[in-house]
Scaffold this active site. Structure first.
Site, PDB file in Angstrom:
ATOM      1  N   GLU A  89       0.994  -0.595  -5.175  1.00 17.40           N
ATOM      2  CA  GLU A  89      -0.037   0.413  -5.389  1.00 17.40           C
ATOM      3  C   GLU A  89       0.691   1.715  -5.705  1.00 17.40           C
ATOM      4  O   GLU A  89       1.138   2.421  -4.803  1.00 17.40           O
ATOM      5  CB  GLU A  89      -0.909   0.570  -4.140  1.00 17.40           C
ATOM      6  CG  GLU A  89      -2.102   1.485  -4.386  1.00 17.40           C
ATOM      7  CD  GLU A  89      -2.558   2.258  -3.157  1.00 17.40           C
ATOM      8  OE1 GLU A  89      -3.734   2.653  -3.122  1.00 17.40           O
ATOM      9  OE2 GLU A  89      -1.747   2.484  -2.241  1.00 17.40           O
ATOM     10  N   ASP A 143       0.831  -1.202   0.000  1.00 21.36           N
ATOM     11  CA  ASP A 143       0.000   0.000   0.000  1.00 21.36           C
ATOM     12  C   ASP A 143       0.869   1.259   0.000  1.00 21.36           C
ATOM     13  O   ASP A 143       1.950   1.289   0.591  1.00 21.36           O
ATOM     14  CB  ASP A 143      -0.901  -0.002   1.235  1.00 21.36           C
ATOM     15  CG  ASP A 143      -1.771   1.229   1.298  1.00 21.36           C
ATOM     16  OD1 ASP A 143      -2.688   1.333   0.467  1.00 21.36           O
ATOM     17  OD2 ASP A 143      -1.525   2.106   2.153  1.00 21.36           O
TER      18      ASP A 143
END
Length: 722
Positions: free
Chosen positions: A411, A350
């Site tokens: 990401e 993330d």
């Protein structure tokens, strides 16, 4: 920099080992060859430094959980903690009546505290399994503070207590979950089902690991997904953070059950042939002090950068100091921990954009080569950490995970060059990046443009604009697009009409007819053209209505929008069942006729007709008619491969709540007339708002004899019937 333009002869870089091999496939990287070499040298130097100082491999360095925290020995418990800013440390808990002085630790070199707790005379441990504990420390100010051990493997929140407690988790051998199933082979083509265990319940409450294992894994496998991506597993004190404000990095969330129950979930997924990915958050950490890592040893710079560099303004969280030795050990060990102890098969990292840019992508997203290699913009320490993390994942002992098995996803929105290229070629080592511009494009179209104003060229550009040899995961929507303040694609399309008009007992309204048609088309064109893999967030496969909103003061702590309405898709009187059937057939289509990662060519993007045509894998032709009202008879489309074609998927079929305007068993034959840059063409009927996939007879025959496809379906059928 060696020049200001692309390499004149990029092939001279092919196979070199100095970090510039990537230039062979992207000549525009040559002006930054020196920067690529420097990155490679930094990585090799840091790896060598660690291995020399620690006397072991980098992968072995990443086993800090076998040194720090609570270690069971033959005669007792050995405990270690890194807290350089503290002068004294005591272990407190249920086991000693929370006595602040009875169990002191000794401070060793490098700020590491250590203590040994010998077993009781009857052979039992001083600290009982599943009992609460914390540490007390005397910090630089002279104050005594309490913290949860940084390497704790389980924490729990007692009723009425806003702060979590650490828990000593050491079940008896017979109570420790033993894995029964081997890891599945790493899928060559990923179909990812993104999910949140807590949201997995149909009722307005928090779901559990066991419920997910029993109810959702068979459902996911039946749909044709071969990977699940679990969100919000790393413990987070604030449930509404969606798991992105991590407090305890080695602890699976206790909201859903115990660590052993999480292992059981992962093992069950493996039984069904599904690999399990963890949404790992190493880009930042919760700023919680009492139950997190913030000010752990009384300073603001134990695990994080000090001062302003250590705070993320938008996320209101702390930022790791990736240059620190013990922070590297902590984070790299965290990666291996989830693989070795819980059986995870990979990670979605993330917030990579925030990590790799000094400005964290706030207000600006770099999109140029110059910015990708600008030392004033790039955080080289973070890039180095990510490279080391990918190295660890790909070089684990076979007893932990087969070489090359672990999947690594970034990401990352800026398109940083070389992010998804192998480390040995000069890349950072990720296998995939998320195609984050794709869902943004669909939301933009649905919010701001009438159907008749959709630009076909802009859609195909968004879907196909990705870096050569850097794999992209396509998705029409993830959890991000449906958070409170926004809504799912289905709800953008049909809004309040979904409450009243999704019944099959009355004729479709124009809103529902349009919404169902476009929901299928948006997903199929994203699936077919957007990348080398595909992702879907749980429930969106059947057009989940509304939005996601976790319990918080602003909604009176309601769980109503933090669950999944599985009953909608299972109700045969509602049209959600048809969207579910379409998604299932779409997934299995790619298993039967594999095209992820194969060649693609957009032969037509007609703005007036609102038609898009593209080919995949030498024999699959995808045709989309986005026109709201106009259908086209005898529409000529290009075809590379001559011969006979059949329809293998049609969004207009009855089982998908379509109008069945094409006879499904019709055969189509090409003629040797060049059309739209293709050597052949054929005539087809394209009804308005439909998507059709044509397959050449050779592809159809290959699909019928596809052993991998047959085995996957047989496994699901056998387990469902068993």
């Amino acid at each position: 920099m060696s020049s200001s333009g692309p390499a004149a002869n990029p092939e001279v870089y092919r196979g070199v080992t100095d970090g510039t091999a990537v230039v062979a496939d992207d000549p525009w990287l040559e002006p930054f060859a020196d920067a690529l070499r420097a990155r490679r040298e930094r990585y090799l130097a840091k790896k060598a430094e660690i291995e020399k100082a620690e006397g072991c491999s980098l992968a072995e360095f990443a086993t800090g959980y076998k040194k720090f925290g609570f270690q069971r020995t033959e005669t007792g418990i050995l405990y270690r903690e890194w807290a350089p800013g503290a002068s004294d440390l005591w272990l407190i808990g249920d086991f000693n009546g929370w006595n602040y002085t009875s169990h002191p630790a000794t401070k060793k070199d490098h700020g590491i505290f250590e203590m040994f707790l010998p077993d009781n005379s009857d052979g039992t441990e001083q600290i009982p399994h599943n009992s609460r504990l914390k540490i007390a420390m005397k910090v630089g100010s002279g104050e005594i503070v309490t913290r949860i051990p940084a390497w704790i493997s389980y924490v729990r929140q007692e009723k009425g207590n806003p702060v979590f407690d650490g828990v000593y988790w050491h079940p008896k051998p017979g109570d420790t979950y033993a894995f029964k199933n081997k890891r599945p082979q790493r899928p060559a083509r990923l179909h990812i089902y993104e999910c949140h265990v807590g949201m997995g319940s149909q009722e307005p409450r928090i779901g559990t690991y066991r419920e997910f294992k029993e109810k959702l894994i068979p459902y996911i496998a039946d749909l044709g997904y071969n990977a699940i991506q679990l969100m919000a597993i790393m413990e987070h004190a604030y449930y509404a953070s969606f798991g992105y404000q991590v407090t305890n990095f080695f602890a699976p969330s206790s909201r859903y059950g115990t660590p052993e129950e999480l292992k059981e979930l992962v093992d069950e997924a493996h039984k069904w042939g599904i690999v399990v990915l963890l949404d790992v958050v190493h880009s930042h950490a919760s700023k919680n002090v009492a139950d997190g890592l913030n000010k752990f040893d009384g300073t603001d710079h134990c695990y994080f950068h000090e001062g302003g560099r250590g705070y993320h303004e938008l996320w209101d969280s702390r930022l790791f100091n990736y240059s620190h030795w013990e922070v590297l050990r902590f984070l790299l060990s965290n990666i291996r921990w989830w693989i070795e102890v819980f059986g995870f098969d990979g990670f979605r990292f993330d917030g990579v954009t925030s990590m790799i840019y000094k400005h964290h992508g706030l207000g600006v997203v770099p999109m140029s080569y110059g910015e990708y290699f600008d030392s004033n913009v790039i955080d080289e320490e973070a890039l180095l950490y990510l490279t080391l993390a990918n190295d660890v994942m790909q070089n684990l002992p076979e007893s932990v995970a087969p070489r090359g098995h672990v999947i690594s996803i970034a990401e990352e929105v800026s398109g940083l060059a070389t992010l998804c290229r192998p480390i040995e070629e000069g890349g950072i080592g990720f296998h995939y990046r998320l195609g984050m511009g794709i869902p943004d494009k669909w939301i933009e179209l649905l919010k701001k443009h009438k159907d008749e104003d959709w630009n076909m060229g802009n859609i195909t550009h968004t879907l196909s604009n990705r870096r050569w040899k850097e794999n992209t995961i396509a998705y029409a929507e993830s959890h991000d697009q449906a958070l409170v303040g926004d809504k799912t694609i289905a709800f953008w399309l049909m809004d309040k009409d979904m409450y009243w008009d999704m019944t099959v007992l009355k004729e479709r309204s124009q809103v529902i007819d349009r919404g169902i048609a476009l929901h299928k088309m948006i997903r199929l064109i994203t699936f077919g053209l957007g990348g080398e893999a595909y992702l879907n967030f749980m429930g969106n496969e059947f057009g989940h209505p509304e939005w996601i909103d976790f319990p918080r003061p602003g909604n009176d702590w309601s769980y109503d929008k933090a669950r999944r309405r599985w009953d909608l898709a299972s109700d045969h009187l509602l049209r959600y069942q048809h969207l579910l059937r379409f998604d299932k057939d779409m997934q299995w289509l790619e298993h039967k006729f594999p095209f992820f990662g194969t060649s693609q060519f957009v032969s037509l993007k007609h703005e007036g007709d609102k038609v898009i045509v593209f080919e995949r894998n030498d024999g699959l032709i995808f045709v989309f008619n986005f026109h709201p009202t106009q259908s086209y008879s005898d529409y000529r489309i290009g075809a590379t491969k001559p011969g006979e074609y059949s329809i293998v998927l049609d969004s207009d079929w009855k089982e998908f709540d379509g109008h069945e305007r094409n006879a499904r068993h019709t055969k189509f034959f090409t003629e040797p007339l060049a059309w739209n840059d293709r050597p052949n063409c054929m005539h087809v009927y394209i009804p308005s708002r439909t998507a059709i996939v044509f397959a050449h007879q050779d592809v159809v025959e290959a699909g019928e004899s596809n052993a991998e496809f047959a085995q996957a379906q047989q496994l699901v059928l056998a387990l469902k019937s068993g």
